[in-house]
Scaffold this motif. Structure first.
Motif, mmCIF file in Angstrom:
data_model
loop_
_atom_site.group_PDB
_atom_site.id
_atom_site.type_symbol
_atom_site.label_atom_id
_atom_site.label_comp_id
_atom_site.label_asym_id
_atom_site.label_seq_id
_atom_site.Cartn_x
_atom_site.Cartn_y
_atom_site.Cartn_z
ATOM 1 N N ALA A 126 49.485 -2.686 29.801
ATOM 2 C CA ALA A 126 48.793 -3.973 29.786
ATOM 3 C C ALA A 126 49.560 -4.943 30.676
ATOM 4 O O ALA A 126 50.723 -4.694 31.035
ATOM 5 N N ILE A 127 48.926 -6.054 31.019
ATOM 6 C CA ILE A 127 49.514 -7.036 31.923
ATOM 7 C C ILE A 127 49.341 -8.440 31.346
ATOM 8 O O ILE A 127 48.307 -8.748 30.746
ATOM 9 N N VAL A 128 50.349 -9.283 31.548
ATOM 10 C CA VAL A 128 50.276 -10.693 31.174
ATOM 11 C C VAL A 128 50.028 -11.519 32.433
ATOM 12 O O VAL A 128 50.748 -11.383 33.424
ATOM 13 N N ILE A 129 49.008 -12.370 32.396
ATOM 14 C CA ILE A 129 48.708 -13.278 33.504
ATOM 15 C C ILE A 129 49.251 -14.651 33.159
ATOM 16 O O ILE A 129 48.950 -15.203 32.093
ATOM 17 N N HIS A 130 50.046 -15.227 34.061
ATOM 18 C CA HIS A 130 50.621 -16.562 33.861
ATOM 19 C C HIS A 130 49.937 -17.577 34.764
ATOM 20 O O HIS A 130 49.339 -17.234 35.781
ATOM 21 N N SER A 131 50.051 -18.845 34.383
ATOM 22 C CA SER A 131 49.606 -19.982 35.205
ATOM 23 C C SER A 131 48.206 -19.744 35.779
ATOM 24 O O SER A 131 48.018 -19.721 37.005
ATOM 25 N N PRO A 132 47.202 -19.557 34.915
ATOM 26 C CA PRO A 132 45.855 -19.266 35.420
ATOM 27 C C PRO A 132 45.216 -20.460 36.116
ATOM 28 O O PRO A 132 45.558 -21.621 35.845
ATOM 29 N N ARG A 133 44.297 -20.169 37.002
ATOM 30 C CA ARG A 133 43.491 -21.175 37.669
ATOM 31 C C ARG A 133 42.099 -21.196 37.038
ATOM 32 O O ARG A 133 41.711 -20.240 36.364
ATOM 33 N N PRO A 134 41.330 -22.266 37.228
ATOM 34 C CA PRO A 134 40.020 -22.362 36.573
ATOM 35 C C PRO A 134 39.099 -21.177 36.854
ATOM 36 O O PRO A 134 38.396 -20.712 35.957
ATOM 37 N N LYS A 135 39.089 -20.678 38.066
ATOM 38 C CA LYS A 135 38.286 -19.489 38.408
ATOM 39 C C LYS A 135 39.254 -18.428 38.930
ATOM 40 O O LYS A 135 39.309 -18.134 40.114
ATOM 41 N N ASP A 136 40.026 -17.849 38.021
ATOM 42 C CA ASP A 136 41.142 -17.012 38.425
ATOM 43 C C ASP A 136 40.693 -15.608 38.830
ATOM 44 O O ASP A 136 40.139 -14.871 38.004
ATOM 45 N N PRO A 137 40.915 -15.205 40.076
ATOM 46 C CA PRO A 137 40.475 -13.885 40.531
ATOM 47 C C PRO A 137 41.255 -12.738 39.896
ATOM 48 O O PRO A 137 40.783 -11.605 39.869
ATOM 49 N N ARG A 138 42.457 -12.997 39.378
ATOM 50 C CA ARG A 138 43.233 -11.940 38.730
ATOM 51 C C ARG A 138 42.527 -11.438 37.476
ATOM 52 O O ARG A 138 42.573 -10.247 37.153
#
Length: 342
Positions: A119-131
């Motif tokens: 699994a992966i943790v995504i940090h500091s997301p953006r409003p329309k995050d492509p990740r």
């Protein structure tokens, strides 16, 4: 002690023991707790390579580290590591040297397709995050530390950034301040947008116009805090109060105030958000710093818990946690000086 011997000694089948230790959802909590208790009592530890071979899991969680927010990152990782260590799960940290979104997506794709992590943790997301869209497309389990407005369903844990900055600004307004500067995070991030909304809504409720000249954005560092604080304090009329995005930023604000012969808590009121660092405490600053408070280490531990739940076939769509923040008032926020009041 081998698995078969351990299972025989506690009166369960090797399959049940293996699944209990592997976190499978079909094993009851009562059985899982019993197996873990007996394992601790008898000193049994499963062969990690055998467990990974049997479960098809890598036994690791992936995290991509950028240069921004390194102080917060270390505390968050400590919380994750403490929790995952009890499950013999590692953390694979992949550094990202550049802040180019295209390179960033390639890093996440490579990490997911390598199958070196579960699994992966995504940090500091953006409003329309492509990740988020990418990992969803690749069917890689993940959780977002923060939130995104994307239509792609995702698990997330966030603090109430809008409420934190609104309460901070309202407190300063209650003290009579009308020129209140804000040092926010990097532009384009969801939490930065939420904090800006909290700041604007507090001003709007008191019919105070928004002044972009005393609002700054940047990484949460002492140097950025100093530079942005000094730029705001050079405005005429200067701000009588300041909301800082982090403790590190607040250090820069204090330094800028001293450089301009201003006393924090007298000439300038300061309030900041505190992620609860063991090496930088609000009580020990001079004067003690008023803060909104939420432990980022606790967030890391909770993220680990939620990832373990997802990997045990928990529904990620049901995971949406918004943590409130605590307002703690100390000596750095005082009524507006009489000669500066409007």
């Amino acid at each position: 002690m081998k698995l078969k011997e351990f299972a025989l000694r506690i009166g369960l089948s090797p399959t049940t023991v293996s699944r209990a230790l592997g976190g499978y959802a079909e094993v009851s909590e009562v059985t899982r707790a019993r197996v873990l208790e007996e394992a601790n009592r008898l000193g049994y530890r499963p062969n990690i390579n055998a467990v990974r071979l049997a479960t098809g899991r890598a036994g690791a969680i992936g995290v991509v580290m950028s240069r921004a927010g390194e102080y917060q990152f270390s505390e968050f990782m400590s919380g994750m590591a403490e929790r995952l260590g009890r499950e013999d799960i590692d953390i694979l940290v992949t550094p990202m040297a550049e802040e180019d979104p295209r390179d960033e997506l390639q890093i996440y794709r490579r990490l997911a397709e390598s199958r070196r992590v579960d699994a992966i943790v995504i940090h500091s997301p953006r409003p329309k995050d492509p990740r988020i869209a990418l990992l969803h497309q690749l069917k890689m389990p993940f959780i977002v530390h923060g939130r995104s407005e994307t239509e792609v369903p995702h698990a997330w844990l966030d603090i109430d950034n809008e409420g934190a900055i609104r309460r901070s600004t309202e407190h300063l307004l209650d003290l009579g301040h009308r020129r209140i500067a804000l040092i926010n995070g990097l532009e384009g991030l969801t939490f930065t947008t939420h904090r800006d909304l909290g700041y604007r809504s507090a001003l709007q409720a008191r019919d105070i116009p928004y002044d972009a000249g005393i609002v700054g954005h940047g990484n949460f560092t002492d140097e950025v805090g100093f530079r942005l604080a000094r730029a705001s304090l050079e405005q005429h009329p200067r701000p009588t109060a300041m909301v800082a995005g982090s403790m590190m930023t607040a250090l820069g604000v204090y330094r800028a105030a001293r450089a301009m012969n201003l006393a924090v808590g007298k000439d300038l009121s300061v309030i900041a958000h505190d992620d609860v660092f063991p090496y930088l405490t609000a009580d020990n600053m001079a004067p003690s710093l008023s803060t909104t408070r939420s432990s980022i280490r606790s967030a890391g531990a909770r993220i680990a818990d939620l990832l373990l739940h997802i990997l045990s076939d928990g529904d990620p769509i049901e995971i949406r946690e918004l943590w409130p923040v605590e307002l703690i008032l100390r000596d750095s926020t005082k009524p507006v000086p009489r000669d500066m009041s409007a």
